[in-house]
Design a protein around this motif. Structure first.
Motif, PDB file in Angstrom:
ATOM      1  N   ASN A  26     -18.548 -36.737 -11.738  1.00  0.00           N
ATOM      2  CA  ASN A  26     -19.046 -38.078 -11.400  1.00  0.00           C
ATOM      3  C   ASN A  26     -18.954 -38.279  -9.893  1.00  0.00           C
ATOM      4  O   ASN A  26     -18.021 -38.880  -9.379  1.00  0.00           O
ATOM      5  N   ASP A  60     -17.358 -38.030 -15.988  1.00  0.00           N
ATOM      6  CA  ASP A  60     -18.014 -39.068 -16.792  1.00  0.00           C
ATOM      7  C   ASP A  60     -18.772 -38.361 -17.913  1.00  0.00           C
ATOM      8  O   ASP A  60     -19.870 -37.835 -17.711  1.00  0.00           O
ATOM      9  N   GLU A  62     -20.330 -39.447 -20.371  1.00  0.00           N
ATOM     10  CA  GLU A  62     -21.598 -40.058 -20.780  1.00  0.00           C
ATOM     11  C   GLU A  62     -22.787 -39.471 -20.019  1.00  0.00           C
ATOM     12  O   GLU A  62     -23.903 -39.418 -20.534  1.00  0.00           O
ATOM     13  N   ASP A 412     -16.788 -45.617 -15.002  1.00  0.00           N
ATOM     14  CA  ASP A 412     -17.900 -44.711 -15.257  1.00  0.00           C
ATOM     15  C   ASP A 412     -19.191 -45.372 -14.770  1.00  0.00           C
ATOM     16  O   ASP A 412     -19.236 -46.557 -14.455  1.00  0.00           O
ATOM     17  N   HIS A 413     -20.264 -44.580 -14.716  1.00  0.00           N
ATOM     18  CA  HIS A 413     -21.501 -45.059 -14.112  1.00  0.00           C
ATOM     19  C   HIS A 413     -22.072 -46.263 -14.865  1.00  0.00           C
ATOM     20  O   HIS A 413     -22.508 -47.241 -14.244  1.00  0.00           O
TER      21      HIS A 413
END
Length: 604
Positions: A26, A60, A62, A412-413
């Motif tokens: 990330n 991250d 995701e 996270d993003h």
């Protein structure tokens, strides 16, 4: 129908993407590379990604879900040479063979933070790393595979293709490693100097130099398995370009080098020794000379590169960053503060001259003037929780604004975007001094996507100003040292005195990453053409060698440097902006490349 599918596949082309920053890592640069991999499929380009096994990075999981299932991802380990030498010396010392292991040899330290993060890869994708793959995937190296997957080397993995890895903190403070005792006098000074020089050598061009050898090996295997039409490398880290240089030269494949940050002339990249500085400069020159095409992320970076290396003029392009419009549909605005509060949010790290102090001072000045705003102003900070070795919370307390500052830590993003969407205004902290006009934070484009007022500090020559103008953003931009102007701007926004114009945000869609992928596809086409031109010249030279005995005049093959300056119609004319080629979307380039005389951007 099967025949038609086969013909479709035969018509597609293949690119090898070499980038350290790739999911689940990330980093800011991860999103550019990931977006290219996602969108290039529309233009007939299938990707194989060569990246590093995550170690010492924020992750991250995701982001992995966005990697297309058809994309092969090869993850290779890398060696931190400084840490490795430290381990060897420590072992030698324990066996009684030398002095303390914590002496001499300055280096960057990697420390463990004991955090364990979940990782995985999307079902149906093919994973070449030694960390397992999900059901239906294929694992080409590593430590086992899950049910339904195929593993080519053994070891074991977790069920379902999900695995855990221990995360470590990024390179931080300096430590000293090395053998021998610390004596006095000249001999100790010489030994210390040699150790310092050696440690810096192992960090040139960067701390990921230990990734080069395993990545080259994996890259050669990947190329033999499926030969790409183009090799693409992305930096930082610059070691990725050295990997691309070796693979391109050895396998004779066109190569595109993408610079997300400057290599030389970067205020955050320096060498302390004149000899290492010359070595670092030589490495960069080899990259820019040998690459078939070069890409920079800002016009000012392109200007600098062309000014230093005039021979790259005809092969240097500018491709800005952007944002993914389709990702915005999943945003759920998050707001933890009451509705009557005015929430400003900054996403990202503070480092170097990108400091939080000016924002703290501006808020303090504002609440000193308007005590009624003291309980309503809220500055949210998303990212690393420290600056210059001190916590952001302690710095805010020292500035007298602790009750107005909320340190949220790293998110996270997806969560970061949610917080941006729930804010009243967004903070863009720029840099000052040498090199401050070269870099554009990637977050500026996601800020634009939020369509929230933007308060920015940066050099008036920074392309950020032109980008905000082109987007017709509701934004104000000031010098990083102008505390009073910053306080006035925050006051005007908080009280509603600064309103957006009727055409505010009308240019935002120009910065969709799908447009950037189209520009990259054009660069790939040029690289492939230059590669074919060089191959023809090389074959001509070979034929000339065979006919030399017949007295024919020799045909000299052009080197990459000459190919870059070729005026051959094979490459087509190069559009020029301000005297040098800029391959930016025409509707974006015209304003982004302008050097505005004003430091204030106002859509109204």
């Amino acid at each position: 129908m099967a025949g038609m599918g086969s013909m479709h596949q035969q018509g597609r082309r293949h690119w090898l993407c070499i980038a350290y920053a790739f999911p689940p890592i990330n980093r800011s640069g991860t999103h550019r590379t990931l977006a290219f991999v996602e969108h290039m499929d529309r233009f007939g380009w299938d990707a194989t990604v060569l990246t590093a096994t995550p170690r010492g990075e924020l992750l991250d999981a995701e982001l992995l879900q966005r990697v297309p299932p058809s994309t092969d991802v090869i993850r290779t380990p890398w060696t931190n040479y400084i840490e490795r030498i430290k381990e060897l010396i420590s072992g030698f010392a324990l066996r009684g063979g030398g002095g303390g292991a914590e002496k001499g040899f300055a280096a960057q330290r990697v420390t463990e933070d004991k955090e364990t993060l979940l990782m995985g890869s999307p079902a149906g994708s093919r994973c070449h790393t030694g960390m397992g793959s999900p059901a239906g995937g294929r694992c080409h190296t590593g430590e086992g595979s899950t049910a339904g997957g195929r593993c080519h080397t053994g070891g074991g993995s977790t069920a379902g293709g999900r695995y855990y890895t221990a995360a470590k903190s990024q390179c931080g403070s300096r430590c000293h490693i090395g053998g021998g005792s610390q004596g006095g006098g000249l001999s100790h000074t010489i030994r210390s100097g040699v150790r310092e020089w050696g440690s810096r050598l192992l960090m040139t061009p960067d701390s990921r130099i230990g990734w080069i050898i395993p990545a080259v090996r994996a890259g050669l295997e990947a190329i033999r398995r499926r030969r790409p039409d183009v090799i693409y490398t992305s930096s930082p880290y610059a070691s990725a370009h050295l990997i691309g240089l070796i693979l391109s030269r050895r396998m004779r494949i066109p190569w595109v080098a993408d610079f997300r940050d400057p290599w030389r002339g970067n205020p955050f990249h320096s060498t302390t020794s004149p000899s290492l500085d010359r070595w670092d400069a030589w490495l960069e020159r080899q990259v820019v000379r040998r690459a078939d095409q070069l890409i920079c992320v800002t016009p000012t970076m392109t200007e600098q590169l062309v000014r230093r290396y005039p021979f790259v003029t005809s092969k240097c392009s500018t491709i800005l960053n952007g944002f993914d419009i389709k990702r915005l549909t999943h945003i759920e605005p998050r707001r933890d503060a009451p509705k009557d509060h005015f929430v400003l949010t900054h996403a990202g790290q503070f480092y170097g001259s990108r400091a939080p102090g000016v924002w703290f001072d501006a808020i303090r000045q504002l609440i000193d003037r308007r005590e009624d705003l003291a309980g309503r102003i809220c500055l949210q900070l998303i990212g690393a929780e420290s600056f210059g070795g001190r916590s952001l919370a302690s710095l805010a307390k020292r500035a007298g604004v602790a009750r107005c500052v909320r340190v949220m830590g790293t998110l996270d993003h997806r969560s970061t975007l949610d917080c941006l969407a729930g804010s009243d205004a967004l903070v863009l902290a720029g840099t000052s001094g040498v090199g401050s006009d070269l870099q554009v934070p990637n977050k500026v484009f996601e800020y634009l996507a939020m369509r929230k007022p933007i308060v920015a500090t940066c050099s008036p020559r920074n392309p950020v100003v032109g980008i905000l103008q082109q987007a017709k953003a509701h934004a104000v931009v000031f010098s990083p040292s102008d505390v009073s102007a910053l306080a006035n701007a925050i006051h005007a926004l908080a009280t509603g005195e600064h309103q957006a114009g009727v055409d505010a945000w009308s240019g935002v869609d120009l910065f969709d990453r799908a447009e950037r992928a189209a520009e990259l596809a054009e660069v790939f086409e040029r690289a492939a053409r230059s590669g074919r031109t060089e191959a023809r010249d090389r074959n001509s030279a070979i034929r000339d060698g065979k006919s030399k005995a017949n007295g024919r005049a020799p045909i000299v093959a052009r080197g990459r440097e000459d190919v870059g300056n070729s005026t051959s119609t094979d490459q087509g004319p190069d559009p020029e902006v301000n005297g040098f080629p800029l391959r930016v979307a025409p509707r974006v380039a015209s304003q982004v490349n302008e050097q505005p005389s004003m430091s204030t951007v106002d859509a109204s």
